[in-house]
Design a protein around this motif. Sequence first.
Motif, short mmCIF file in Angstrom:
data_model
loop_
_atom_site.label_atom_id
_atom_site.label_comp_id
_atom_site.label_asym_id
_atom_site.label_seq_id
_atom_site.Cartn_x
_atom_site.Cartn_y
_atom_site.Cartn_z
N PHE A 298 64.28 10.28 117.66
CA PHE A 298 65.13 9.49 118.55
C PHE A 298 66.60 9.74 118.27
N ALA A 299 66.96 9.94 117.00
CA ALA A 299 68.36 10.21 116.66
C ALA A 299 68.82 11.51 117.31
N MET A 300 68.00 12.55 117.22
CA MET A 300 68.36 13.83 117.85
C MET A 300 68.44 13.69 119.36
N LEU A 301 67.49 12.95 119.94
CA LEU A 301 67.51 12.75 121.39
C LEU A 301 68.78 12.00 121.80
N SER A 302 69.15 10.97 121.05
CA SER A 302 70.36 10.22 121.36
C SER A 302 71.59 11.11 121.31
N LEU A 303 71.67 11.96 120.29
CA LEU A 303 72.83 12.82 120.13
C LEU A 303 72.93 13.84 121.26
N PHE A 304 71.82 14.49 121.58
CA PHE A 304 71.86 15.52 122.62
C PHE A 304 72.15 14.92 124.00
N SER B 138 62.94 17.24 104.88
CA SER B 138 61.99 16.20 104.46
C SER B 138 60.56 16.63 104.73
N ARG B 139 60.34 17.35 105.82
CA ARG B 139 58.98 17.85 106.12
C ARG B 139 58.55 18.87 105.09
N ASN B 140 59.45 19.77 104.71
CA ASN B 140 59.11 20.78 103.72
C ASN B 140 58.85 20.17 102.35
N THR B 141 59.56 19.10 102.03
CA THR B 141 59.36 18.45 100.75
C THR B 141 58.04 17.70 100.71
N ALA B 142 57.70 17.08 101.86
CA ALA B 142 56.47 16.28 101.90
C ALA B 142 55.22 17.12 102.02
N THR B 143 55.34 18.33 102.61
CA THR B 143 54.17 19.17 102.85
C THR B 143 54.28 20.44 102.04
N PRO B 144 53.50 20.61 100.96
CA PRO B 144 53.59 21.84 100.17
C PRO B 144 53.08 23.03 100.94
N TYR C 156 78.99 16.02 118.54
CA TYR C 156 77.62 15.55 118.71
C TYR C 156 76.62 16.66 118.37
N LEU C 157 76.94 17.89 118.72
CA LEU C 157 76.04 19.01 118.43
C LEU C 157 75.90 19.21 116.93
N ILE C 158 77.02 19.16 116.20
CA ILE C 158 76.96 19.33 114.74
C ILE C 158 76.14 18.22 114.11
N ALA C 159 76.33 16.99 114.58
CA ALA C 159 75.55 15.87 114.04
C ALA C 159 74.06 16.05 114.33
N ALA C 160 73.71 16.52 115.53
CA ALA C 160 72.31 16.73 115.87
C ALA C 160 71.69 17.82 115.00
N LEU C 161 72.43 18.88 114.74
CA LEU C 161 71.93 19.95 113.88
C LEU C 161 71.75 19.46 112.44
N ALA C 162 72.67 18.58 111.99
CA ALA C 162 72.53 18.03 110.65
C ALA C 162 71.29 17.15 110.53
N VAL C 163 71.04 16.33 111.57
CA VAL C 163 69.83 15.50 111.57
C VAL C 163 68.59 16.38 111.58
N ALA C 164 68.60 17.45 112.38
CA ALA C 164 67.46 18.36 112.43
C ALA C 164 67.23 19.03 111.08
N ALA C 165 68.31 19.44 110.41
CA ALA C 165 68.17 20.07 109.09
C ALA C 165 67.59 19.08 108.08
N SER C 166 68.05 17.82 108.13
CA SER C 166 67.50 16.81 107.23
C SER C 166 66.03 16.56 107.51
N TRP C 167 65.67 16.55 108.79
CA TRP C 167 64.28 16.34 109.18
C TRP C 167 63.40 17.47 108.64
#
Length: 308
Positions: A220-226, A294-300, A280-291
């Motif tokens: 939702f954060a990425m959708l809001s930003l875009f 977190s997926r890579n950390t949670a899933t070996p 807004y684009l930079i913020a969306a890319l930062a949220v995507a990178a964080s996402w």
Amino acid sequence: MTGPHLFIGLCLWACASTAAAHSALDPATGGTAALRWSFEPLVIAAMLLSLGLYVAGFARLRQRTRLGRVHRLYSAAAFVAGWLALGVAFVSPLDGLGAWLFSAHMVQHEILMLVAAPLLVLGRPLGVWLWALPAAARTRIGRGVQARSVRGAWRWLTLPATAWGLHLVALWGWHIPRAFEAALVHPALHAVQHTSFLVSALLFWWTVLAPRAGHAGRGFAMLSLFTTMAHTGALGALLTLAPAPWYASYFESASAFGLDALEDQQLGGLVMWVPGGLAYLIAALAVAASWMASRNTATPGRDALPNP
């Protein structure tokens, strides 16, 4: 510190900081009058009080515990940067220049919504402000924001769709020519305009930078930003490509700086369209990178050895 604490504190500060943040200038005094610094007593008092409370609360927290010291330093740096951004918007010559040039007015609004608001959300100042108060006052404030009505209102306001919609209404509504012109003429209405920009931006960035737990929150954060990048870009494009100026108040004042009203409006539209959209684009890319992190950390990985 909970969400309602942050929301109430930042909104009160925003209202105090913007209540006298703009005073109309007399075009007869000449364009150089627009380059003066603005020292509105209410704005200066709110700025100094907020900084003083933050310094006192931060010092008390450092004495009580060393846990989370690095995180608090990052938050303090974000708060100071956001505080300085508000100073640029409301105290520097940019504030007076906004009465003469539409483009300067747009720069001021972009600083409020794209610089000050996200930095203040990251700074989380209310928790530090509370530690500057006596223990009894902290307890009373804490009980107040735990009320069911306050928490219910907070949950509704921080729904991604609610915050997104309020921010859209503030942006598009205040750029309607009649509303924009009325705010230029009436200082009290101008204070309401600035407050609505800042408060709606604080809500918007709260849903983006402190999303609900889980992947859906980041989605939702990425959708809001875009989508916000899209509709603010559309407004900027309309201002830039308009065949005639929208705001009659700038017809004469812009000429003092060698611009006609249409050129001034085009420059202001470009400020909203290009740098604003890039933020807004930079913020969306930062949220995507964080996402993704977190997926890579949670899933070996598949080739990872099992943990004995």
